[in-house]
Design a protein around this motif. Structure first.
Motif, short mmCIF file in Angstrom:
data_model
loop_
_atom_site.label_atom_id
_atom_site.label_comp_id
_atom_site.label_asym_id
_atom_site.label_seq_id
_atom_site.Cartn_x
_atom_site.Cartn_y
_atom_site.Cartn_z
N TRP A 27 -2.81 -4.40 -6.58
CA TRP A 27 -2.52 -3.41 -5.55
C TRP A 27 -1.20 -2.72 -5.84
CZ3 TRP A 27 -6.62 -3.14 -2.32
CH2 TRP A 27 -7.48 -4.23 -2.32
N TYR A 28 -1.05 -1.55 -5.24
CA TYR A 28 0.17 -0.76 -5.46
C TYR A 28 0.78 -0.40 -4.11
CZ TYR A 28 3.38 2.58 -7.56
OH TYR A 28 4.52 3.23 -7.97
N GLY A 29 2.10 -0.56 -4.04
CA GLY A 29 2.84 -0.20 -2.83
C GLY A 29 4.16 0.43 -3.20
N ASP B 161 7.16 -0.01 -1.28
CA ASP B 161 8.31 -0.78 -0.84
C ASP B 161 8.83 -1.69 -1.95
OD1 ASP B 161 8.34 0.31 1.72
OD2 ASP B 161 6.93 -1.20 2.50
N GLN C 133 7.11 -6.03 -0.01
CA GLN C 133 5.66 -5.99 -0.20
C GLN C 133 5.06 -7.38 -0.03
OE1 GLN C 133 3.89 -3.79 -3.46
NE2 GLN C 133 5.74 -2.57 -3.71
N THR D 55 -6.03 -2.74 1.50
CA THR D 55 -5.83 -1.33 1.86
C THR D 55 -5.45 -1.21 3.33
OG1 THR D 55 -8.21 -1.11 2.25
CG2 THR D 55 -7.39 -0.43 0.09
N GLY E 36 -1.79 -1.36 3.95
CA GLY E 36 -0.96 -0.28 3.43
C GLY E 36 -0.86 -0.21 1.93
N PHE E 37 -1.70 -0.98 1.21
CA PHE E 37 -1.65 -0.98 -0.25
C PHE E 37 -2.80 -0.16 -0.82
CE2 PHE E 37 0.63 -4.78 1.00
CZ PHE E 37 1.71 -4.80 0.13
N THR E 38 -2.61 0.32 -2.04
CA THR E 38 -3.64 1.09 -2.75
C THR E 38 -4.20 0.26 -3.89
OG1 THR E 38 -2.46 3.16 -2.27
CG2 THR E 38 -4.09 3.22 -4.04
N THR F 181 1.95 -3.33 -8.30
CA THR F 181 3.19 -3.89 -7.74
C THR F 181 2.94 -5.19 -7.00
OG1 THR F 181 2.95 -2.57 -5.71
CG2 THR F 181 4.26 -1.61 -7.52
#
Length: 256
Positions: free
Chosen positions: A115-117, A119, A124, A170, A173-175, A183
């Motif tokens: 996942w990507y974030g 912060d 995170q 998701t 708040g993660f992609t 991340t």
């Protein structure tokens, strides 16, 4: 396309393959342990004895790990580093024993999603752990984020989390990302002892109390699992960061 191949340990969500391209088992270089049943209990017993500040009896070790005393006895019988005292079992030659364990242990294994974030890594990890708790799913932090508590040295660049279930982050708040660019990595471990040794390490006293092992849910993996994951992490200073935590484990200062 969504696909979960349990036997192959592969997860595809929305056409994105979240399976680790190079697992911790491959990074360990130990091909022999891939076949047959892995000795999770033995490795867990070794971790507990290496981290314990006082001797542990077979009954205590079995209670902490929720295994039979016979399985613990089988582990300790003839162990080259373990010896029995009048108060329980201890590990001698601790540096050699720790290095031997790290060289053999393939990591908790399991299936990972990426996942990507935006912060910072610690924030995170905390957000992901909070979201897991809200869902009633057990989780513990690992890697640099855990090492930052046990033996602060380098600024965590990525967040690592072990979860008892596969979740879609998701909503937190993660992609979705790939193992080449992420991340946050969340893994459902194959090693069933991760949770019990984490709980033992979370106890505030030097004496491991099996009756209180579930009193407070652990927030992070035990220091040896954290050390393994730090050493397997990317970055030119991973070995130096790992050595900092290794020294804290051997010196007994990881409790702060």
């Amino acid at each position: 396309m969504d696909l979960i191949a349990v036997e192959e340990g592969r997860v595809i969500i929305g056409g994105v393959d979240h399976t680790a391209a190079a697992s911790t088992e491959a990074r360990s270089g130990d091909r022999g342990l891939r076949r047959g049943r892995r000795p999770w209990t033995r490795w867990a017993v070794e971790r507990l004895l290496l981290l314990a500040e006082q001797p542990l009896t077979q009954v205590e070790l079995a209670a902490v790990l929720e295994v039979t005393q016979q399985s613990v006895s089988h582990v300790l019988r003839g162990h080259r580093f373990a010896s029995r005292t009048d108060r329980g079992w201890v590990i001698g030659q601790r540096a050699e024993a720790l290095d031997g364990l790290l060289g053999e242990y393939p990591g908790p294994g399991g299936v990972s999603t990426y996942w990507y974030g935006l912060d910072p890594a610690v924030r995170q990890a905390e957000a992901a752990a909070t979201w897991c708790a809200e869902k009633g799913v057990g989780c513990v932090l690992t890697g640099d984020v855990a090492a930052d508590v046990y033996a602060p040295w380098r600024l965590p660049a990525m967040a690592g989390l072990y979860s008892s279930e596969l979740l879609d982050f998701t909503a937190a708040g993660f992609t979705p990302a790939t193992d080449a660019e992420y991340t946050l990595v969340v893994t459902v471990p194959a090693d069933p002892t991760v949770w019990r040794t984490a709980a033992a390490a979370a106890q505030p006293t030097a004496r491991v109390d099996p009756t209180a092992i579930d009193a407070v849910p652990p927030a992070r993996v035990d220091p040896i699992i954290a050390l393994h994951d730090v050493l397997a992490s990317p970055g030119p200073d991973a070995a130096e960061a790992g050595e900092h935590l290794r020294r804290a484990i051997l010196d007994g200062t990881w409790r702060g």
